[in-house]
Design a protein around this motif. Structure first.
Motif, PDB file in Angstrom:
ATOM      1  N   GLY A 429       0.805  -1.221   0.000  1.00 32.50           N
ATOM      2  CA  GLY A 429       0.000   0.000   0.000  1.00 32.50           C
ATOM      3  C   GLY A 429       0.832   1.261   0.000  1.00 32.50           C
ATOM      4  O   GLY A 429       0.336   2.337  -0.323  1.00 32.50           O
ATOM      5  N   ILE A 451      -1.586  -1.679  -7.883  1.00 31.91           N
ATOM      6  CA  ILE A 451      -2.121  -0.746  -6.887  1.00 31.91           C
ATOM      7  C   ILE A 451      -3.142   0.201  -7.519  1.00 31.91           C
ATOM      8  O   ILE A 451      -4.075   0.667  -6.842  1.00 31.91           O
ATOM      9  N   LEU A 452      -3.020   0.468  -8.818  1.00 32.98           N
ATOM     10  CA  LEU A 452      -4.014   1.310  -9.495  1.00 32.98           C
ATOM     11  C   LEU A 452      -5.359   0.604  -9.528  1.00 32.98           C
ATOM     12  O   LEU A 452      -6.414   1.225  -9.341  1.00 32.98           O
ATOM     13  N   GLN A 454      -6.372  -1.609  -7.357  1.00 31.81           N
ATOM     14  CA  GLN A 454      -6.900  -1.609  -5.995  1.00 31.81           C
ATOM     15  C   GLN A 454      -7.505  -0.264  -5.636  1.00 31.81           C
ATOM     16  O   GLN A 454      -8.510  -0.191  -4.927  1.00 31.81           O
ATOM     17  N   LEU A 455      -6.904   0.814  -6.133  1.00 36.68           N
ATOM     18  CA  LEU A 455      -7.462   2.144  -5.894  1.00 36.68           C
ATOM     19  C   LEU A 455      -8.811   2.310  -6.585  1.00 36.68           C
ATOM     20  O   LEU A 455      -9.684   3.038  -6.102  1.00 36.68           O
ATOM     21  N   ASN A 497      -9.589   8.636  -7.001  1.00 31.22           N
ATOM     22  CA  ASN A 497      -8.809   7.864  -6.029  1.00 31.22           C
ATOM     23  C   ASN A 497      -7.347   7.776  -6.455  1.00 31.22           C
ATOM     24  O   ASN A 497      -6.433   7.877  -5.625  1.00 31.22           O
ATOM     25  N   ILE A 498      -7.122   7.570  -7.754  1.00 26.98           N
ATOM     26  CA  ILE A 498      -5.745   7.482  -8.257  1.00 26.98           C
ATOM     27  C   ILE A 498      -5.046   8.822  -8.109  1.00 26.98           C
ATOM     28  O   ILE A 498      -3.890   8.907  -7.678  1.00 26.98           O
ATOM     29  N   TYR A 501      -4.107   9.489  -4.529  1.00 25.97           N
ATOM     30  CA  TYR A 501      -2.993   8.642  -4.084  1.00 25.97           C
ATOM     31  C   TYR A 501      -1.661   9.178  -4.609  1.00 25.97           C
ATOM     32  O   TYR A 501      -0.672   9.230  -3.870  1.00 25.97           O
TER      33      TYR A 501
END
Length: 546
Positions: A429, A451-452, A454-455, A497-498, A501
């Motif tokens: 994370g 991770i993208l 998951q975001l 969200n991306i 982050y």
């Protein structure tokens, strides 16, 4: 009583079991409708009751009746993957998946003689990461004060393109003026975080659009020059002809999918792409080509890639390119020439024992056109691969980046061909910490992919939860082409969200650069790191601390 055969599959043989509470369930059917894998179904069971009349207990069986129930499907094709969509949609929380410790899935899953295929990344030893055995151990205090992470100006840019040393620069002095004898190799200075190559076939149109929107927003609104790689499979014609193409790195892999459209669009391109990436290998499945299952080859994917509906398997290597010298001469020259030497061209391979040999040969490129070496490590993600490849092949990224960097240092050529690392970056994370450590070990930047997802809402993890990207039945609408499932994804929320982050990533990177006193990226500053594992310290040639 019916005969039961011991080799029949039951829910207790599957990796996930469904727990259903009939007292809470109101039989609305939401869970069954939401399950894309048809792992649960509505059924009926016969029930009866026993009662007694008179002073002496005399058990009597009442009338039989049928009741509706929710049952788990026990087949290889329709097994529960633990996505939890049933629990999310149930208004009373009457149903949920539970991991089955007694699972015999690995024994039964190869039904029909086919190897297990899935998406995600390696599930074995996922918690044993080299990144977690390295910490930032050198903090500037009295001798060289640390910087103010909030107020100091940082130069967080990395090169994509061949950087010539001073003695190779085509410069001359005439009449007291400095002049350029011939064009320099193209170099783009970009943010040290690339949105990794995930194709528009592997991702749903909405998911791919969300990543595109995030990249554009970060560039246009927040002045963070993040670039996105298209992945193998081309891209929509509308994007190829738009001004936003300058934020895209076009990938060409062994299947050459989508490149007919790219070539046809060249005369109408408003902008040059950020770069070209020639994919030779992938960390999730070294030695294998790309794989897109027929279930995901929807009409729009067929149009973009120029193929019929079928399983799309790329060859394991580029046909006609069997050496580094051939790759440099043919692929690099042709790709450079296609854009009139205005666009940097890089190469991507999976991390392997021969990575240093490849990098050494690229450094000796006499044409000075190799614009970057991208290494994809063991924990890189994929939309579809054989599980045997995912879990049992590949090489961790950390030592390969370090070995390549030290090999360049030994020749005095560090920094000439930028090193980019990928494979497990942000697996816990925190991508900023992983990126910083990799940069200190010699990388110029990192690439992220999983991770993208998951975001955006992906619920798959590295402990065998879901990882069904290959099936075309993604319950979150991220890796599917099914229109009904794609609608589950909110494009704007996913993109936001991306963006959030990456903005946090930028701040966290500054928080790590400031204590060691660096205003620019600390490429190769291994003195800033210490290892808490002696073997890791010896291999990476950094201090050991305990």
């Amino acid at each position: 009583m019916e005969t039961v055969t011991v080799n029949e599959l039951t829910p207790n043989d599957l990796p996930w079991r469904i727990e259903w509470d009939p007292c809470l369930c109101k039989l609305c059917g939401s869970c069954v409708a939401a399950c894309t894998f048809q792992a649960i179904r509505v059924s009926v069971e016969a029930r009866s009751y026993v009662y007694s009349q008179g002073d002496v207990p005399t058990p009597l069986e009442g009338e039989r009746y049928a009741v509706p129930v929710i049952k788990q499907t026990a087949t290889v094709q329709q097994h529960c993957v633990g996505c939890g969509m049933c629990e999310k949609t149930c208004p009373n929380r009457a149903i949920r998946p539970r991991r089955n410790e007694d699972s015999r899935w690995e024994i039964f899953a190869r039904e029909g003689g086919s190897p297990i295929k899935r998406g995600g990344r390696a599930n074995l030893n996922a918690g044993d990461r080299t990144f977690d055995k390295i910490v930032v151990g050198r903090i500037s205090q009295m001798t060289d004060p640390s910087l103010d992470a909030e107020r100091h100006t940082f130069d967080i840019l990395a090169p994509f393109g061949r950087v010539l040393p001073a003695d190779k620069m085509p410069l001359s002095v005439k009449d007291g003026k400095l002049s350029l004898n011939k064009p320099l190799p193209p170099v783009r200075w970009i943010y040290p975080l690339i949105f990794g190559d995930m194709s528009i076939g592997a991702l749903s149109p909405r998911a791919w659009e969300a990543v595109c929107l995030a990249a554009a927003c970060l560039n246009e609104k927040y002045n963070l020059p993040v670039r996105m790689c298209s992945g193998e499979g081309g891209m929509p014609m509308r994007l190829l002809k738009s001004k936003y193409l300058k934020y895209m790195i076009l990938q060409i892999a062994s299947g050459h999918f989508g490149w007919n459209r790219i070539v046809k669009a060249m005369p109408e391109m408003q902008e040059d792409p950020a770069g070209i990436l020639i994919k030779i290998g992938q960390g999730a499945k070294p030695g294998d080509g790309g794989l897109l299952m027929a279930a995901k080859v929807a009409p729009h994917i067929q149009a973009i890639r120029g193929v019929p509906k079928s399983d799309l398997l790329s060859p394991p290597n580029h046909q006609g390119l069997y050496s580094i010298e051939e790759s440099v001469q043919k692929m690099f020259l042709s790709m450079n020439a296609a854009f009139k030497f205005r666009v940097p061209v890089g190469i991507k391979t999976s991390a392997t024992a021969s990575s240093v040999s490849i990098y050494n040969n690229l450094l000796r490129d006499p044409y000075h056109i190799v614009g970057g070496y991208f290494i994809d490590g063991l924990y890189g993600g994929t939309g579809a691969a054989n599980e045997i490849s995912l879990d049992h092949t590949g090489h961790p990224i950390v030592s390969k980046v370090r070995d390549c960097y030290l090999a360049a240092v030994a020749q005095g050529r560090q920094g000439q061909i930028p090193l980019w690392g990928a494979g497990g970056v942000g697996m816990t994370g925190n991508a900023a910490a992983d990126a910083f450590k990799l940069i200190c070990l010699g990388a110029n930047g990192v690439s992220v992919g999983k991770i993208l997802l998951q975001l955006m809402g992906c619920i798959g993890n590295d402990h065998s939860r879901c990882n069904s990207c290959n099936t075309g039945l993604c319950p979150t609408g991220i890796t599917t082409q099914d229109i009904k499932l794609v609608r589950r994804l909110d494009v704007d929320k996913a993109a936001q969200n991306i963006v959030d982050y990456v903005r946090a990533f930028d701040q966290e990177l500054r928080k790590l650069m400031a204590p060691i006193g660096n205003s620019s990226l600390p490429v190769g500053r291994s003195d800033a790191l210490v290892a808490t594992d002696k073997a890791v310290a010896e291999q990476l040639k950094i201090p050991y601390a305990c």
